[in-house]
Design an enzyme around this catalytic site. Sequence first.
Site, PDB file in Angstrom:
ATOM      1  N   HIS A 149       2.772  -7.559  -7.100  1.00 58.63           N
ATOM      2  CA  HIS A 149       1.632  -8.169  -6.275  1.00 58.63           C
ATOM      3  C   HIS A 149       1.241  -9.191  -6.514  1.00 58.63           C
ATOM      4  O   HIS A 149       0.665  -8.845  -8.387  1.00 58.63           O
ATOM      5  CB  HIS A 149       0.382  -7.358  -5.691  1.00 58.63           C
ATOM      6  CG  HIS A 149       0.792  -6.107  -4.388  1.00 58.63           C
ATOM      7  ND1 HIS A 149       1.517  -4.886  -5.175  1.00 58.63           N
ATOM      8  CD2 HIS A 149       1.299  -5.926  -3.039  1.00 58.63           C
ATOM      9  CE1 HIS A 149       1.981  -4.169  -4.696  1.00 58.63           C
ATOM     10  NE2 HIS A 149       1.529  -4.609  -3.386  1.00 58.63           N
ATOM     11  N   ASP A 152      -2.364  -8.459  -8.676  1.00 56.78           N
ATOM     12  CA  ASP A 152      -1.155  -6.984 -10.295  1.00 56.78           C
ATOM     13  C   ASP A 152      -1.607  -7.794 -11.342  1.00 56.78           C
ATOM     14  O   ASP A 152      -2.080  -6.957 -12.685  1.00 56.78           O
ATOM     15  CB  ASP A 152      -0.425  -6.605 -10.120  1.00 56.78           C
ATOM     16  CG  ASP A 152       0.286  -5.563  -8.553  1.00 56.78           C
ATOM     17  OD1 ASP A 152      -0.674  -4.914  -8.091  1.00 56.78           O
ATOM     18  OD2 ASP A 152       1.156  -5.447  -8.156  1.00 56.78           O
ATOM     19  N   GLU A 157       8.121  -3.718   5.375  1.00 57.92           N
ATOM     20  CA  GLU A 157       8.167  -1.999   4.466  1.00 57.92           C
ATOM     21  C   GLU A 157       7.094  -1.570   5.629  1.00 57.92           C
ATOM     22  O   GLU A 157       5.563  -1.255   5.882  1.00 57.92           O
ATOM     23  CB  GLU A 157       7.805  -2.197   3.253  1.00 57.92           C
ATOM     24  CG  GLU A 157       7.055  -1.112   2.786  1.00 57.92           C
ATOM     25  CD  GLU A 157       6.542  -0.665   1.433  1.00 57.92           C
ATOM     26  OE1 GLU A 157       5.522   0.637   0.788  1.00 57.92           O
ATOM     27  OE2 GLU A 157       6.852  -1.966   0.295  1.00 57.92           O
ATOM     28  N   HIS A 178       6.034   7.450   2.985  1.00 59.22           N
ATOM     29  CA  HIS A 178       5.702   6.129   4.604  1.00 59.22           C
ATOM     30  C   HIS A 178       6.989   7.134   5.831  1.00 59.22           C
ATOM     31  O   HIS A 178       6.434   7.467   5.928  1.00 59.22           O
ATOM     32  CB  HIS A 178       6.136   5.102   4.149  1.00 59.22           C
ATOM     33  CG  HIS A 178       5.409   4.221   3.415  1.00 59.22           C
ATOM     34  ND1 HIS A 178       5.350   2.815   3.349  1.00 59.22           N
ATOM     35  CD2 HIS A 178       4.481   4.870   2.202  1.00 59.22           C
ATOM     36  CE1 HIS A 178       4.596   2.044   2.373  1.00 59.22           C
ATOM     37  NE2 HIS A 178       3.862   3.961   1.760  1.00 59.22           N
ATOM     38  N   ASP A 188      11.753   2.395  -1.737  1.00 57.41           N
ATOM     39  CA  ASP A 188      10.291   2.782  -2.462  1.00 57.41           C
ATOM     40  C   ASP A 188      10.879   4.125  -3.180  1.00 57.41           C
ATOM     41  O   ASP A 188      10.778   4.502  -2.232  1.00 57.41           O
ATOM     42  CB  ASP A 188       9.336   2.331  -2.735  1.00 57.41           C
ATOM     43  CG  ASP A 188       8.425   0.864  -2.756  1.00 57.41           C
ATOM     44  OD1 ASP A 188       9.628   0.480  -3.443  1.00 57.41           O
ATOM     45  OD2 ASP A 188       6.982   0.145  -2.300  1.00 57.41           O
ATOM     46  N   ASP A 220      -0.772   8.891   1.557  1.00 56.29           N
ATOM     47  CA  ASP A 220      -0.103   8.806   0.729  1.00 56.29           C
ATOM     48  C   ASP A 220      -0.240   8.966  -0.946  1.00 56.29           C
ATOM     49  O   ASP A 220      -0.718   8.826  -1.106  1.00 56.29           O
ATOM     50  CB  ASP A 220      -0.128   6.744   0.669  1.00 56.29           C
ATOM     51  CG  ASP A 220       1.898   6.399   0.324  1.00 56.29           C
ATOM     52  OD1 ASP A 220       2.843   6.770   0.699  1.00 56.29           O
ATOM     53  OD2 ASP A 220       1.199   4.468   0.378  1.00 56.29           O
ATOM     54  N   ASP A 271       1.980   9.584  -3.197  1.00 56.50           N
ATOM     55  CA  ASP A 271       2.634   8.473  -3.979  1.00 56.50           C
ATOM     56  C   ASP A 271       3.769   9.158  -4.999  1.00 56.50           C
ATOM     57  O   ASP A 271       2.862   8.964  -6.833  1.00 56.50           O
ATOM     58  CB  ASP A 271       1.872   7.273  -4.639  1.00 56.50           C
ATOM     59  CG  ASP A 271       1.996   6.524  -3.530  1.00 56.50           C
ATOM     60  OD1 ASP A 271       3.204   6.011  -3.112  1.00 56.50           O
ATOM     61  OD2 ASP A 271       1.446   5.478  -3.368  1.00 56.50           O
ATOM     62  N   ASP A 309       7.650   3.179  -6.662  1.00 54.87           N
ATOM     63  CA  ASP A 309       5.949   3.422  -6.356  1.00 54.87           C
ATOM     64  C   ASP A 309       5.966   4.613  -6.566  1.00 54.87           C
ATOM     65  O   ASP A 309       5.738   5.752  -5.441  1.00 54.87           O
ATOM     66  CB  ASP A 309       6.146   2.807  -4.524  1.00 54.87           C
ATOM     67  CG  ASP A 309       4.722   2.538  -4.212  1.00 54.87           C
ATOM     68  OD1 ASP A 309       3.824   2.947  -4.973  1.00 54.87           O
ATOM     69  OD2 ASP A 309       5.019   1.559  -3.145  1.00 54.87           O
TER      70      ASP A 309
END
EC number: 5.3.1.5
Length: 437
Positions: free
Chosen positions: A101, A104, A232, A271, A296, A307, A309, A339
Amino acid sequence: MTNYFDKIEKVKYEGADSTNPFAYKHYNANEVILGKTMAEHLRLAVCYWHTFCWNGNDMFGVGSLDRSWQKMSDPLAAAKQKADIAFEFLTKLGVPYYCFHDVDIAPEGNSYQEYVRNFNTIVDILEQKQAESGVKLLWGTANCFSNPRYMSGAATNPNPEIFTRAAAQVFNAMNATKRLGGENYVLWGGREGYETLLNTDLRREREQIGRFMQMVVEHKHKIGFSGTLLIEPKPQEPTKHQYDYDVATVYGFLKQFGLEKEIKVNIEANHATLAGHTFQHEIATAAALDILGSIDANRGDPQLGWDTDQFPNSVEENTLAIYEILKAGGLTTGGFNFDAKIRRQSINPYDLFHGHIGAIDVLALSLKRAAKMVEDHTLQNIVDQRYAGWNGELGQQILAGKSSLEALAQAAQNLDPNPVSGQQEYIENLVNGYIYR
């Protein structure tokens, strides 16, 4: 190059019998499977945000991770050190891609002008590091959800000035992605949704985000970006309900605004879990709708409603997912971006390697298993036989629009159709035979 991870030279393939925790057991980048190398099939990427930005904080506690660049008083100097360490990690891990991003990689600053200056400064550095290392950008994106200005959404915000600020971020992030040779550009509507319908105009917000996406497509063509645009899907979190709920919902949105030929989907395993679907389901749906773009790679916890992750660790889940991808012809500009983040208690910097190495091996082994399923054609033969009747005269007439309800009612008088077994148990045993051989 920095030497932050000085205990490791480079992660290499050593085979399934290796006991070296810093070696690949199954990922052999140059191994050819179904006419392509593993590297070409998987197109692996490391994400900037979880790997180099997250400090280990959660809703109940402050950061637990010791990262030198997060202690520096100068945000831009910290971003430069973070880039040094990021490319050291990418190079030693041996992955071909990374993703980011905008905020980031560079500090947002206190004004739009400062944001642009900081961002361009770091993009210059990333361009140089890509040239030196050979690591490429899989995709870029803009973070239009973390800053408090986006608490009510970005493209769906009730204030057009905030919509405009989000558009400016996407403008800069798209331009940078093109400059860095990015192969995709991702749009994730982190707060494009609602907390309560009591203060929400659904029709208006849908029109706003539809126009936003149309402008993104227009800008893509204006600047000559040859990569793929990706949305996404995610059903909720941080909002109660998000407009890009799942693959099917996104497709309906794209059709409404005439974007189904312009935008594909970036599917995240976690997701899918939150949406009440399997990872395999979301990929198969995207393939059936011709909008499969990128992945991802991670995993969620079905017992938790958020989430998590986590790094993917299920060969079974990922074999079925990759099987759908291979059947669809494989990924083109997309890839498998991790991700995923280490756990808050994983405070050793080398835990970053363990998380990625294990996940990469899971995908590699899953690819081998899925490729064998495709190669043998056993499962596809069962499916083809199940639908064989539709290749006959009756089925073809129906699909070609040559039959009416009245005509079929007449034809039914001479039919005595019998169902056949779906063979689910037999098929599941076949699949287990491939996975656990």
